[in-house]
Structures are given as C-alpha cells and as structure tokens.
Design an enzyme around this catalytic site. Structure first.
Site, PDB file in Angstrom:
ATOM      1  N   GLY A  60     -25.577 -36.899  -0.439  1.00 21.27           N
ATOM      2  CA  GLY A  60     -25.788 -35.471  -0.445  1.00 21.27           C
ATOM      3  C   GLY A  60     -26.897 -35.443  -1.717  1.00 21.27           C
ATOM      4  O   GLY A  60     -26.654 -36.145  -2.682  1.00 21.27           O
ATOM      5  N   ALA A  61     -28.146 -34.702  -1.450  1.00 18.79           N
ATOM      6  CA  ALA A  61     -29.335 -34.950  -2.450  1.00 18.79           C
ATOM      7  C   ALA A  61     -28.739 -34.530  -3.576  1.00 18.79           C
ATOM      8  O   ALA A  61     -29.192 -35.393  -4.723  1.00 18.79           O
ATOM      9  CB  ALA A  61     -30.170 -33.721  -1.781  1.00 18.79           C
ATOM     10  N   ASP A 110     -32.794 -31.759   1.796  1.00 18.59           N
ATOM     11  CA  ASP A 110     -33.000 -33.148   0.827  1.00 18.59           C
ATOM     12  C   ASP A 110     -34.448 -32.830   0.175  1.00 18.59           C
ATOM     13  O   ASP A 110     -34.578 -33.576  -0.884  1.00 18.59           O
ATOM     14  CB  ASP A 110     -33.153 -34.361   1.656  1.00 18.59           C
ATOM     15  CG  ASP A 110     -31.637 -34.676   2.152  1.00 18.59           C
ATOM     16  OD1 ASP A 110     -31.151 -34.186   3.255  1.00 18.59           O
ATOM     17  OD2 ASP A 110     -31.012 -35.263   1.337  1.00 18.59           O
ATOM     18  N   ASN A 157     -34.388 -32.819   6.197  1.00 24.64           N
ATOM     19  CA  ASN A 157     -33.102 -32.780   6.001  1.00 24.64           C
ATOM     20  C   ASN A 157     -32.450 -33.871   6.983  1.00 24.64           C
ATOM     21  O   ASN A 157     -33.306 -34.391   7.786  1.00 24.64           O
ATOM     22  CB  ASN A 157     -32.624 -31.548   6.121  1.00 24.64           C
ATOM     23  CG  ASN A 157     -31.040 -31.108   5.986  1.00 24.64           C
ATOM     24  OD1 ASN A 157     -30.697 -31.907   4.991  1.00 24.64           O
ATOM     25  ND2 ASN A 157     -30.189 -30.583   6.699  1.00 24.64           N
TER      26      ASN A 157
HETATM   27  O1  MRU Z   1     -27.493 -38.987   4.255  1.00 23.68           O
HETATM   28  P1  MRU Z   1     -26.911 -37.869   3.362  1.00 23.68           P
HETATM   29  O2  MRU Z   1     -25.597 -37.696   3.832  1.00 23.68           O
HETATM   30  O3  MRU Z   1     -27.104 -38.059   1.917  1.00 23.68           O
HETATM   31  O4  MRU Z   1     -27.692 -36.564   3.762  1.00 23.68           O
HETATM   32  C1  MRU Z   1     -27.250 -35.370   3.404  1.00 23.68           C
HETATM   33  C2  MRU Z   1     -27.999 -34.277   3.898  1.00 23.68           C
HETATM   34  O5  MRU Z   1     -28.845 -34.385   4.684  1.00 23.68           O
HETATM   35  C3  MRU Z   1     -27.755 -32.628   3.284  1.00 23.68           C
HETATM   36  O6  MRU Z   1     -27.849 -31.755   4.096  1.00 23.68           O
HETATM   37  C4  MRU Z   1     -28.534 -32.783   2.007  1.00 23.68           C
HETATM   38  O7  MRU Z   1     -28.290 -33.585   1.052  1.00 23.68           O
HETATM   39  C5  MRU Z   1     -28.351 -31.239   1.667  1.00 23.68           C
HETATM   40  S1  MRU Z   1     -26.664 -30.505   1.098  1.00 23.68           S
HETATM   41  C6  MRU Z   1     -25.901 -31.513   0.163  1.00 23.68           C
END
Ligand code: MRU
Length: 359
Positions: free
Chosen positions: A56-57, A243, A253
């Site tokens: 998560g970003a 992201d 995203n």
């Molecule tokens: O690959 P990830 O699980 O890190 O991707 C996460 C996402 O795409 C979320 O939508 C994004 O980080 C925003 S919400 C925390």
C-alpha cells in the site's frame, strides 16, 4: 484499526516503530493468521517491502522512512561524509523495491531534507527518529480526515464497489477509500460493499478481513464480475485509492482500476479516488513513470491455506512462464469524478498544482 483477537477487540496500527524495531502486520499471512512481523535493521525492512509483508502506497512510504532511521542508527559512528555515502545507497535500495507509488519518494525526500540539517551522524539519528514518527502520525491523521471528509459520498442503502486493499493495512491507520467506507459505517448508514478479489495478489482478502473486523456488510467478487454488477444497477459509487496522482488528475493505481473507471463512466456512476496529498506527484509526466512488473509466479502459482495442516501451500496453475504481470495501470483524468484528500474534495477540471494551493 479494529482487530478482533481471541474474542476481544483491540485497536492496532498497521505499522509502528519502537526503539530500533519496526513492527508491521504481516499481510502475506492474513486473513488466516494475524502476525506482527518485526524488522531489526534496514535490510530486513527492504526485504519486507519487497515481499509485500507490508504494502500500500502510504504504508511502504512510512516503512522506508522508519527504515532510513534504522540505517542512520547503524551508521551513527561513521564520520558524516561516510555516513551519507551509506545512507544514499540505502535510499536507492528502498526506492528500487517498489518504484511506482510516489509516497515513498515523497517521504524519503522529506527524511533526507530534515537530516541534511544535521552536522554529525549522531544528530542525524535523532532527526531521523523524530521525522519518521512525524511522518507516520501525519499519515494516520490524514487518513482519518479523508474518511471524515468523504463519508457523505456514501448514501444510505447504496452499493459501493472497491478495488485492491485501501484500508488501514495500506496506510498507518484508517486507510484511504476504505477510510471513507469506515466512517460512513460509523454514521450508522447501511450500505453494501462489493470488493474485488484483485488478481493476482488478491488484496481483496485483506479488504475482506478489514471489513469483517468492522462488521461492514460486504461480498468479495471476481474482478471480472464488476461489469455485471454495475450494469444491473447494484453499484452507485466506485471508490478506489491511488499510488500516484499527477497534477492533471491522471491516476496510477492497482491493475484493473482503469477498467473500473471506464465501466463507471459508461454507466454514469461516480468514480472517486481517495488519497493523502503524499500520493500526489506534481512533477512527473506520465511517460516518465515506471509501472512495476512483479514476478510471473504471482500469476502462474497460487498460495492458499490448508485448514487441516494449518499451513500455507503453493500450487501451480499454469505450465507456461510466458506471463506479463504489470501491477498498476493508468486511469485518465477524464474518468475521475472526484479526488478526496485529507484537506478537500477536488473536482474536475484538474490542475492539482493550483487546486492544492487554493486550500
Ligand atoms: O501492490 P499494492 O498492494 O501495494 O497496491 C496497493 C494499491 O494499489 C492501493 O490502491 C494504493 O496503494 C492506495 S490505498 C493504500
């Protein structure tokens, strides 16, 4: 976030640092096992981000900030020039783990900027510890505000479709899109969440876990079922995280987001993106952004939990290794109805550089 452990509900953050140790909820084991993974040095933290024990970003941005503090502690007895040489290498290592999400870049830049004020390595350590804690606190606060600001977008009785995991597990606490869902639920509104399973990494299992902790009514759907439910009129809003959001409103995203945005547009329902301002990138153009490609095994293999042996098992789904696995996509601004940050709800036409200043 609320976590039910042995029948008791406790309040728990996704990531926190105590002395030199970073604690993070291990997302490779949920929803079957709730485990706090501990990293005692920056190498272990780099590895945890790479393996997506934390993801998560905003969450990986905070993990890297804490990780830089771990590195500063490790190098504290070096003279300042050598200290910076090592720290620059560590910074590169963190930034290479997951290149697409911009929070890590923004937070690391802030950490280095603060540490540059110091004259000695020991002062750098103090600053790094203080700044990383501030970054984490600010993320938790920003995510709470996103929920409070955005909650009225969810009306009584509607269907909400969400993608990936945008919850407390992707941030320090509360989440982004899922914070809006959480705070709408705290208003005692009744609504139904459809959460995509999000092939191939299946972040939907994390969303399922978080919504279950909060007793929010929800169903997991296959990614491919979204169009079916939207066309039937079961969905009144699509709510996702980001992201990286560019100044022109383009949103990067989780892979599959673009498909949902086009579907929402075609069916005249709002497509809303929720993200803290740390996920905004005012400097880059879309052509310069690297879309992360992950290991083909995320597609060719599947990890499941054997309830009898209580162990995880990995099974092969495909013989081929001819696989492509980009994990993010780009949603053009024309499909984005609103962007909810911690400070405001932004509407098109997007010029975030100007719109952020107006706040
Ligand atoms: O690959 P990830 O699980 O890190 O991707 C996460 C996402 O795409 C979320 O939508 C994004 O980080 C925003 S919400 C925390």
């Amino acid at each position: 976030m609320k976590v039910k452990i042995d029948g008791k509900t406790v309040d728990c953050r996704n990531i926190w640092m105590k002395s030199q140790t970073i604690n993070m909820i291990d997302q490779t084991r949920l929803p079957f096992e709730f485990r706090v993974h501990k990293t005692n040095n920056y190498r272990e933290t780099v590895e945890a981000i790479r393996k997506m024990q934390i993801r998560g970003a905003p969450a990986i941005g905070v993990a890297a900030s804490y990780g830089l503090a771990q590195a500063a502690i490790e190098f504290k007895d070096l003279e300042i020039k050598k200290f910076w040489k090592h720290l620059d290498e560590v910074t590169r290592e963190f930034l290479n783990t997951r290149p697409t999400a911009v929070d890590m870049h923004n937070m690391v830049k802030r950490m280095l900027g603060a540490m540059k004020q110091a004259e000695t390595s020991h002062q750098c350590v103090k600053i790094a510890l203080r700044e990383s804690q501030k970054i984490a606190e600010e993320n938790a606060k920003a995510c709470k505000n996103i929920g409070l600001l955005g909650r009225n977008l969810i009306k009584e009785g509607i269907g909400v479709l969400t993608h990936c995991n945008t919850g407390a597990l992707g941030t320090v606490d509360y989440g982004t899109a899922l914070s809006i869902i959480r705070f709408a639920h705290y208003q005692n509104k009744k609504f139904i969440v459809l959460a995509t399973e999000t092939r191939p990494w299946l972040q939907g299992r994390l969303t399922d876990w978080e919504l279950t902790q909060e007793d929010i009514e929800h169903y997991i759907i296959a990614d491919a079922a979204a169009g079916y439910y939207i066309s039937r009129g079961d969905v009144q809003i699509v709510l996702v995280g980001a992201d990286r959001i560019l100044s022109n409103g383009d949103v990067i995203n989780k892979i599959g987001t673009r498909t949902l945005a086009v579907l929402a547009h075609e069916n005249n329902i709002p497509f809303v993106v929720a993200a803290p301002t740390t996920s905004i990138d005012l400097n880059q153009k879309i052509k310069n952004i690297k879309i992360e490609e992950r290991d083909s095994r995320e597609i060719t293999h599947v990890k499941g939990y054997n309830e009898e042996t209580q162990e995880f098992q990995i099974l092969r789904l495909y013989f081929t290794d001819q696989v492509k696995n980009p994990v993010f996509d780009i949603t053009p601004a024309k499909y984005v109805s609103k962007i909810v940050t911690e400070n405001q709800i932004i509407e098109p036409p997007y010029n975030l550089e100007r719109q952020l200043k107006n706040k």
